[in-house]
Design a protein around this motif. Sequence first.
Motif, PDB file in Angstrom:
ATOM      1  N   ALA A  38     -18.034 -22.732  85.850  1.00 57.81           N
ATOM      2  CA  ALA A  38     -19.461 -22.365  86.612  1.00 57.81           C
ATOM      3  C   ALA A  38     -19.115 -22.491  88.114  1.00 57.81           C
ATOM      4  N   HIS A  39     -18.082 -23.207  88.462  1.00 58.85           N
ATOM      5  CA  HIS A  39     -17.736 -23.088  89.838  1.00 58.85           C
ATOM      6  C   HIS A  39     -17.095 -21.816  90.378  1.00 58.85           C
ATOM      7  N   LEU A  40     -16.799 -20.896  89.536  1.00 56.90           N
ATOM      8  CA  LEU A  40     -16.336 -19.419  89.764  1.00 56.90           C
ATOM      9  C   LEU A  40     -17.284 -18.602  89.213  1.00 56.90           C
ATOM     10  N   ALA A  41     -18.496 -18.842  88.863  1.00 60.30           N
ATOM     11  CA  ALA A  41     -19.557 -17.829  88.128  1.00 60.30           C
ATOM     12  C   ALA A  41     -19.836 -16.937  89.199  1.00 60.30           C
ATOM     13  N   GLY A  42     -19.986 -17.264  90.582  1.00 63.97           N
ATOM     14  CA  GLY A  42     -20.238 -16.247  91.697  1.00 63.97           C
ATOM     15  C   GLY A  42     -19.157 -15.520  91.984  1.00 63.97           C
ATOM     16  N   ASP A  43     -17.974 -15.548  91.469  1.00 62.18           N
ATOM     17  CA  ASP A  43     -16.804 -14.780  91.892  1.00 62.18           C
ATOM     18  C   ASP A  43     -16.918 -13.384  91.216  1.00 62.18           C
ATOM     19  N   ARG A  44     -15.703 -12.610  91.657  1.00 66.58           N
ATOM     20  CA  ARG A  44     -15.586 -11.379  91.017  1.00 66.58           C
ATOM     21  C   ARG A  44     -14.220 -11.566  90.205  1.00 66.58           C
ATOM     22  N   TRP A  45     -14.191 -11.427  88.989  1.00 69.69           N
ATOM     23  CA  TRP A  45     -13.041 -11.902  88.287  1.00 69.69           C
ATOM     24  C   TRP A  45     -12.193 -10.170  87.874  1.00 69.69           C
ATOM     25  N   MET A  46     -10.694 -10.472  87.796  1.00 64.62           N
ATOM     26  CA  MET A  46     -10.200  -9.115  87.456  1.00 64.62           C
ATOM     27  C   MET A  46      -9.277  -9.258  86.387  1.00 64.62           C
ATOM     28  N   VAL A  47      -9.234  -8.462  85.535  1.00 64.81           N
ATOM     29  CA  VAL A  47      -8.549  -8.287  84.259  1.00 64.81           C
ATOM     30  C   VAL A  47      -7.988  -6.909  83.960  1.00 64.81           C
ATOM     31  N   ASP A  48      -6.938  -6.654  83.616  1.00 68.04           N
ATOM     32  CA  ASP A  48      -6.205  -5.485  83.229  1.00 68.04           C
ATOM     33  C   ASP A  48      -6.586  -4.921  81.867  1.00 68.04           C
ATOM     34  N   PRO A  49      -7.256  -3.845  82.070  1.00 69.94           N
ATOM     35  CA  PRO A  49      -7.987  -3.433  80.615  1.00 69.94           C
ATOM     36  C   PRO A  49      -6.833  -2.897  79.609  1.00 69.94           C
ATOM     37  N   ALA A  50      -5.628  -2.962  80.079  1.00 72.24           N
ATOM     38  CA  ALA A  50      -4.471  -2.532  79.325  1.00 72.24           C
ATOM     39  C   ALA A  50      -3.764  -3.298  78.600  1.00 72.24           C
ATOM     40  N   ALA A  51      -3.960  -4.845  78.937  1.00 74.49           N
ATOM     41  CA  ALA A  51      -3.508  -5.710  78.513  1.00 74.49           C
ATOM     42  C   ALA A  51      -4.218  -6.285  77.331  1.00 74.49           C
ATOM     43  N   ASP A  52      -4.041  -6.010  76.112  1.00 77.10           N
ATOM     44  CA  ASP A  52      -4.637  -6.223  74.891  1.00 77.10           C
ATOM     45  C   ASP A  52      -5.521  -7.629  74.714  1.00 77.10           C
ATOM     46  N   GLY A  53      -6.617  -7.650  74.426  1.00 73.82           N
ATOM     47  CA  GLY A  53      -7.451  -8.965  74.151  1.00 73.82           C
ATOM     48  C   GLY A  53      -7.773  -9.577  75.370  1.00 73.82           C
ATOM     49  N   GLU A  54      -7.251  -9.228  76.481  1.00 74.06           N
ATOM     50  CA  GLU A  54      -7.557  -9.942  77.794  1.00 74.06           C
ATOM     51  C   GLU A  54      -9.068  -9.979  78.428  1.00 74.06           C
ATOM     52  N   TRP A  55      -9.416  -8.831  78.348  1.00 71.77           N
ATOM     53  CA  TRP A  55     -10.756  -8.595  78.957  1.00 71.77           C
ATOM     54  C   TRP A  55     -11.987  -8.956  77.639  1.00 71.77           C
ATOM     55  N   ASP A  56     -11.615  -8.808  76.363  1.00 65.92           N
ATOM     56  CA  ASP A  56     -12.280  -9.164  75.179  1.00 65.92           C
ATOM     57  C   ASP A  56     -12.544 -10.715  75.186  1.00 65.92           C
ATOM     58  N   GLY A  57     -11.324 -11.204  75.462  1.00 66.03           N
ATOM     59  CA  GLY A  57     -11.117 -12.936  75.549  1.00 66.03           C
ATOM     60  C   GLY A  57     -11.940 -13.427  76.728  1.00 66.03           C
ATOM     61  N   LEU A  58     -11.887 -12.853  77.993  1.00 68.26           N
ATOM     62  CA  LEU A  58     -12.616 -13.269  78.917  1.00 68.26           C
ATOM     63  C   LEU A  58     -13.953 -13.047  78.834  1.00 68.26           C
ATOM     64  N   ARG A  59     -14.334 -11.927  78.306  1.00 68.46           N
ATOM     65  CA  ARG A  59     -15.962 -11.903  78.236  1.00 68.46           C
ATOM     66  C   ARG A  59     -16.444 -12.872  76.908  1.00 68.46           C
ATOM     67  N   ARG A  60     -15.695 -13.164  76.110  1.00 65.46           N
ATOM     68  CA  ARG A  60     -16.231 -13.956  74.900  1.00 65.46           C
ATOM     69  C   ARG A  60     -16.273 -15.549  75.486  1.00 65.46           C
ATOM     70  N   VAL A  61     -15.523 -15.757  76.423  1.00 65.91           N
ATOM     71  CA  VAL A  61     -15.496 -17.073  77.086  1.00 65.91           C
ATOM     72  C   VAL A  61     -16.702 -17.101  78.065  1.00 65.91           C
ATOM     73  N   PHE A  62     -17.109 -16.306  78.705  1.00 67.78           N
ATOM     74  CA  PHE A  62     -17.925 -16.298  79.776  1.00 67.78           C
ATOM     75  C   PHE A  62     -19.426 -16.307  78.773  1.00 67.78           C
ATOM     76  N   ALA A  63     -19.436 -15.537  77.639  1.00 67.76           N
ATOM     77  CA  ALA A  63     -20.472 -15.515  76.839  1.00 67.76           C
ATOM     78  C   ALA A  63     -20.833 -16.791  76.455  1.00 67.76           C
ATOM     79  N   SER A  64     -19.805 -17.571  76.085  1.00 72.30           N
ATOM     80  CA  SER A  64     -19.975 -18.774  75.348  1.00 72.30           C
ATOM     81  C   SER A  64     -20.494 -19.936  76.269  1.00 72.30           C
ATOM     82  N   ALA A  65     -20.106 -19.832  77.484  1.00 68.26           N
ATOM     83  CA  ALA A  65     -20.595 -20.675  78.702  1.00 68.26           C
ATOM     84  C   ALA A  65     -21.905 -20.167  79.223  1.00 68.26           C
ATOM     85  N   GLY A  66     -22.286 -19.132  78.843  1.00 68.32           N
ATOM     86  CA  GLY A  66     -23.705 -18.536  79.280  1.00 68.32           C
ATOM     87  C   GLY A  66     -23.745 -18.034  80.892  1.00 68.32           C
TER      88      GLY A  66
END
Length: 325
Positions: A195-223
Amino acid sequence: MELEVRHLRALCAIADAGSVRAAARQLGMTQPSLTTQLRRIEHALGGRLFVRERSGSRPTTLGRTVLSRARPIVAEMAALVTEAQETVRRDGEARLRIGSTGSTGTRTVVGWLRRLQTRYPEVDTSLHVEPSANALLQLVDAGQLDVVFVHEVAGCPLRVPPGLEQRVLTDREPQFVALSADHPAASGDGPLKLAHLAGDRWMVDPAADGEWDGLRRVFASAGLNPKVTLGDYMTGWELLAAGEVVIPCQPSTRERPGVLIRQLAGDPLSVRLFLASRPGPVPGTDLDIDIDEIFTDLRAEYVRVARESPAYSAWLTEHGSPLVA
């Protein structure tokens, strides 16, 4: 129109040269021919990839996304040609071909390579770095690499070809976060809440398998629904130091001027690390190259690097990891 490697190579050339004219010279083409090819590619993809300015050609948002995918493919094809040429030139010479995802841990991989060169001094040991773990696993399955060290994001299984052997280094490595030293949340030493980083822009490499999907899943779980930039991590570290983004990273990542590494509270992001190889001896050599010895060297180097990170070393001890037993 179906995109081919030559089309991706042209896009990379335009981005690197900064203009269609300069790229055409590099590729040995006329400017009108390259311009026509670019328009056909844009039509096939459904949007503009470059904006023409006085200073040259600048990638659009779509262009940056396409380039982040195109560069690894172009690099892979170049590596394939080089490796094929080397194979012909060194036919019969003992060799060991290892691979790793770039985000698995550069320090560990470099030390691992050195250990293998010491263990097998008479063997030509080469390293192939690729952002896609799935691509590396396919290269092992096809016999183009002998062993690969990859990471699998929790909740995002890799496509491991049937028959490949896996030697698990750790079932759970927490992912920390890298942020600018000027970040408001960087003042404390304890774990940071998402939550302390919710206002930041995160960066992820879409070529790294699973990293974008994993990050998105964690964000969704935390609302949470923070802004996300897709791009390669080399560029990301420059943006990071400038305070423009925050980036998930390995817990053993070294801090550098202007950049701090912090643990995330509850360890919401994690990966599984493992070595993959084909069954049986390493082909192409009469020498006794033991996959278990290769794994032993990888584990020893990983532990050495982990112990240099006080925060990660403490995490391993707290969680009773066999790596620090």
